[in-house]
Design an enzyme around this catalytic site. Structure first.
Site, short mmCIF file in Angstrom:
data_model
loop_
_atom_site.label_atom_id
_atom_site.label_comp_id
_atom_site.label_asym_id
_atom_site.label_seq_id
_atom_site.Cartn_x
_atom_site.Cartn_y
_atom_site.Cartn_z
N LEU A 2 0.92 -1.33 0.34
CA LEU A 2 0.25 0.38 0.08
C LEU A 2 1.14 0.91 -0.14
CD1 LEU A 2 -2.51 0.89 0.43
CD2 LEU A 2 -2.77 0.92 3.15
N GLY A 57 1.65 -9.05 6.49
CA GLY A 57 2.53 -8.63 7.67
C GLY A 57 2.27 -6.66 7.64
N GLY A 58 1.54 -6.05 8.30
CA GLY A 58 1.38 -4.26 8.36
C GLY A 58 0.70 -4.13 6.63
N ASP A 59 0.57 -3.35 5.75
CA ASP A 59 0.36 -3.26 4.74
C ASP A 59 1.04 -4.13 3.25
OD1 ASP A 59 2.05 -0.12 3.09
OD2 ASP A 59 2.61 -1.61 4.72
N GLU A 60 1.77 -5.07 3.64
CA GLU A 60 2.07 -5.77 2.29
C GLU A 60 1.12 -7.61 2.48
OE1 GLU A 60 6.60 -7.56 0.91
OE2 GLU A 60 6.20 -7.46 3.19
#
Length: 350
Positions: free
Chosen positions: A220, A260-263
């Protein structure tokens, strides 16, 4: 001896003779260094939240903070760093030439910067070799220490991964409801890393004839700014929406997951490069069409995608590395596009 050779020789001597300044913080300039860079650097005023450069961009200048603060955002689970007045960042490009930025640099508040480019730095080496040697020696020491710290961190991560994989190999049983929950990302509903690794162990059972493996990494764009502007609830809504578009681009034999996160990642079985590019285009177009009215200012989002065809005899680490390198290319071009690398061919769409 030429003037340039003389200055180079004098700098080399000064690098070995210049004393370190232990009283200074790792990125802090001495009064003489700061005065020199402030005199030759080009002034730039930045406002709070302004992006100075982005991770993945090619850098050509060093920055000195004259007033205010700058935040370096490294991502990948690494902590951010605050650079304050009379400190410097981005210096590696002056030592080795054009260099890919490893972090986002964002103004933490209103700040005044001084920018020193390669040509100016070369001139200083010729005219102020002793002062530059003092600066370079301390910079090299800091870079070496940072590199050693990163190596240790990567070593620990690799050890953790190997322990996880060993644990997964010892528990090859039919998935119960509890096990499926462990393998599913709670926010997005997609497969998580643990589930992905278990699928990779049984990959041979799911292969379709006439296809090749391919991987898309979906990241993102400017997610931190979305959280800062609209709040974490909207941020979670954005992540769930992107997860759905990644899921929509997957077939029944593909594995969409949130790393994880925006990945996000999509491990696929495709007929070749053309289908791989079509899947990337589908995701980018679908995300561009999303709207999120929960943010007062109105919000549209974009993603960057890196992809590659996976070598049959390589493993996940190699597949991920190839796709991640392509992702950095897409990010370096400003995001909102994809970069796909395959043997003997490279395509990039922005």
């Amino acid at each position: 001896m030429s003037s340039k050779a003389e200055s180079t020789s004098e700098l080399a001597h000064a690098l070995t003779a210049a004393p370190l300044r232990p009283s200074l913080l790792p990125r802090q300039l001495s009064e003489d260094e700061f005065a020199l860079f402030a005199r030759v650097g080009v002034a730039r005023e930045v406002s709070q939240g302004e992006v100075i450069f982005r991770r993945g961009e090619l850098g050509r200048s060093m920055f000195i903070v004259e007033a205010g603060q700058v935040q370096l955002e490294f991502g990948d689970g690494l902590p951010d760093k605050i650079i304050g007045a009379r400190e410097f960042f981005g210096e590696l490009v002056l030592f080795i030439g054009s260099h890919t930025r490893v972090a986002n640099a964002v103004a933490f508040g209103a700040a005044t910067l001084r920018i020193v480019d390669q040509e100016t730095f070369e001139h200083l080496i010729a005219t102020e070799p002793r002062l530059l040697a003092q600066f370079m020696r301390r910079s090299f020491s800091y870079l070496v220490a940072s590199e050693q710290q990163l190596i240790q961190s990567l070593k620990r991560r690799n050890e953790d991964l190997m322990v996880t994989l060993d644990s997964l190999r010892q528990t090859r049983t039919q998935l119960s409801t509890a096990q499926r929950l462990v393998q599913t990302d709670e926010l997005s509903g997609l497969c998580n890393r643990r589930g992905l690794y278990m699928f990779l162990e049984r990959l041979g059972e799911h292969r379709l004839p006439g296809t090749v493996l391919a991987l898309l990494l979906v990241d993102l764009d400017r997610f931190k700014q979305i959280n800062d502007r609209c709040g974490h609830l909207v941020g979670d809504q954005v992540l769930r929406a992107i997860a759905e578009e990644v899921q929509n681009a997957a077939s029944s034999v593909d594995v969409p997951c949130r790393l994880g996160g925006d990945e996000f990642a999509l491990l696929m079985q495709v007929t070749g490069e053309e289908e791989l590019c079509a899947r990337a285009t589908q995701i980018i177009g679908a995300v561009r069409a999303l709207r999120f009215p929960g943010c007062k200012e109105g919000l549209t989002v974009t993603v960057s995608i890196g992809g590659s065809l996976c070598g049959e005899h390589a493993d996940w680490a190699v597949w991920y590395s190839d796709a991640d390198a392509a992702l950095y290319e897409a990010k370096g071009r400003g995001g909102d596009g994809y970069h796909v690398a395959v043997p003997g061919s490279v395509r990039c769409v922005v």
